[in-house]
Design a protein around this motif. Structure first.
Motif, short mmCIF file in Angstrom:
data_model
loop_
_atom_site.label_atom_id
_atom_site.label_comp_id
_atom_site.label_asym_id
_atom_site.label_seq_id
_atom_site.Cartn_x
_atom_site.Cartn_y
_atom_site.Cartn_z
N THR A 178 0.83 -1.20 0.00
CA THR A 178 0.00 0.00 0.00
C THR A 178 0.86 1.25 0.00
OG1 THR A 178 -1.76 -1.17 1.19
CG2 THR A 178 -1.82 1.25 1.23
N GLU A 184 -4.70 -0.63 -2.89
CA GLU A 184 -5.46 0.40 -2.18
C GLU A 184 -6.47 -0.26 -1.26
OE1 GLU A 184 -7.24 2.64 -5.30
OE2 GLU A 184 -5.39 3.69 -5.87
N ASN A 187 -6.26 -3.03 4.67
CA ASN A 187 -5.33 -4.16 4.66
C ASN A 187 -6.11 -5.41 5.06
OD1 ASN A 187 -3.30 -6.08 5.32
ND2 ASN A 187 -1.85 -4.43 5.73
#
Length: 399
Positions: A178, A184, A187
């Motif tokens: 990221t 994007e 997580n």
């Protein structure tokens, strides 16, 4: 200069400058006779911008005009063609970067912070064994929470500690992706407010399994049988038992660390990150001499042809002997022996094991390492372990 560009013109022109195709925004930028570029020039928010469309002659005039037309269409739609091109390039990079390749590079970048190569091996093993079969060939931006659950759920209950560590490693790798703008969104390996709403807490799932250890009363028998075995690994294992050291500390031990009967281990090689001094007993000094005799030119205390022993060398000796224990387990045997058969204070045993004192106030008052007292403790431990044993005998050559 505004003209109607042609292939012949573009091919023959050698004078540096910019040559514009009438009214299209396209121009040929001649930097030198061998360096010619197609450029689309436009205004956006009051600023002039130049968009590269390729190199002549690899990009033809017709291809350059087509590119300029597509850029004008985007402008009419309110889209900045340069920013759109960058976004497409990023999306392409995201699609091309597979998890297994990125994870491997992450491990290589992180490796300098590890004190022991064993940590890198553990990272590599868990990623290759559990993660790569599920997401190894997936682009980083396509990895979802469901993918992470497919990796973790099969081992979450029966290999809880491994699964928990793997989750942390996955979270770190995907966070790195990221940061580098290769993915994007949330997580998918994140624990707090994410996976903790799906998976049970590791601490409540399974009790921590301690290293297998022999009862201290079995240690003299073990030592007796150990001294009957040949090989440097058996010598190193006895040294580890008598010094209460960890595997990594012993296999990485160098002769330069031993001076005046004290083995000094640098903070870089210690679990707590602090220097640790080990008082050497009569027997441990003998073991060092045996190691030196067996491999005279080595920098290590215990080695084969100058190479350090592997992480599994000492454990393999115990396993072949038929004892259900680990090398680390002998530290527990020592600790129990101190508590049950001696009058030595707990503090001394903890110092011998290089354990960190958790209470900061207490730690501030205990700055000394009690070396002299620990030597007495380790001599008694060595004598206890040697009950009923004969020591290794190496026939030294006479001059």
């Amino acid at each position: 200069m505004n003209i109607t560009l042609s292939f012949n013109f573009a091919q023959k022109i050698t004078k540096t400058g910019r040559y514009f195709d009438s009214g299209s925004g396209l121009h040929l930028w001649v930097k030198s006779p061998s360096k010619k570029y197609w450029i689309f020039r436009y205004m956006k928010l009051g600023k002039r911008q130049d968009m590269s469309l390729g190199v002549f002659p690899f990009i033809s005039l017709s291809e350059a005009r087509k590119g300029a037309m597509e850029a004008r269409i985007k402008l009419a739609q309110g889209v900045n063609p340069i920013e759109d091109k960058r976004a497409l390039k990023k999306d392409s990079l995201k699609e091309q970067t597979k998890f297994k390749d990125f994870a491997k590079s992450c491990i290589e970048l992180k490796s300098p912070e590890w004190k022991n190569s064993k940590h890198g091996d553990q990272w590599t093993y868990t990623i290759e064994e559990f993660a790569n079969p599920v997401i190894g060939d997936k682009p980083l931006n396509e990895i979802t929470t469901e993918d992470i659950l497919k990796i973790l759920q099969p081992i979450w209950l029966n290999k809880t500690e491994t699964a928990s560590r793997l989750r942390g490693r996955l979270e770190w790798i995907l966070a790195s992706a990221t940061t580098r703008k290769l993915r994007e969104g949330i997580n998918p390996a994140q624990w707090r407010a994410h996976l903790d709403t799906i998976l049970p807490k590791p601490k409540k799932t399974n009790k921590t399994k301690h290293f297998k250890a022999l009862h201290f009363s079995q240690v003299p028998t073990f030592i007796s049988q150990l001294r009957e075995r040949e090989g440097i690994s058996a010598i190193a294992l006895e040294f580890a038992i008598l010094t209460c050291a960890r595997t990594g500390e012993v296999i990485g031990a160098k002769r330069s660390e031993v001076q005046d009967g004290v083995w000094t281990i640098s903070g870089e090689r210690m679990k707590a990150g602090k220097e640790h001094r080990v008082p050497l007993t009569t027997r441990t000094l003998e073991l060092i001499e045996i190691g030196k005799y067996l491999d005279p030119d080595s920098p290590y205390l215990f080695s084969i042809e100058g190479k350090a022993l592997s992480n599994m060398a000492m454990y393999s000796v115990a396993k072949r002997m038929g004892f259900d224990t680990t090398v680390h387990g002998f530290r527990s045997s020592f600790r129990d022996w101190v508590s049950e058969l001696t009058d030595y204070p707990t503090e001394l045993a903890e110092k011998a094991l290089a354990h960190t004192i958790q209470n900061r106030v207490e730690a501030a008052y205990r700055r000394g390492d009690l070396l002299a007292k620990r030597l007495s403790l380790m001599e008694d431990w060595s004598d206890y372990c040697a009950q009923g044993s004969t020591t290794n005998v190496v026939a030294l050559k006479t001059a």
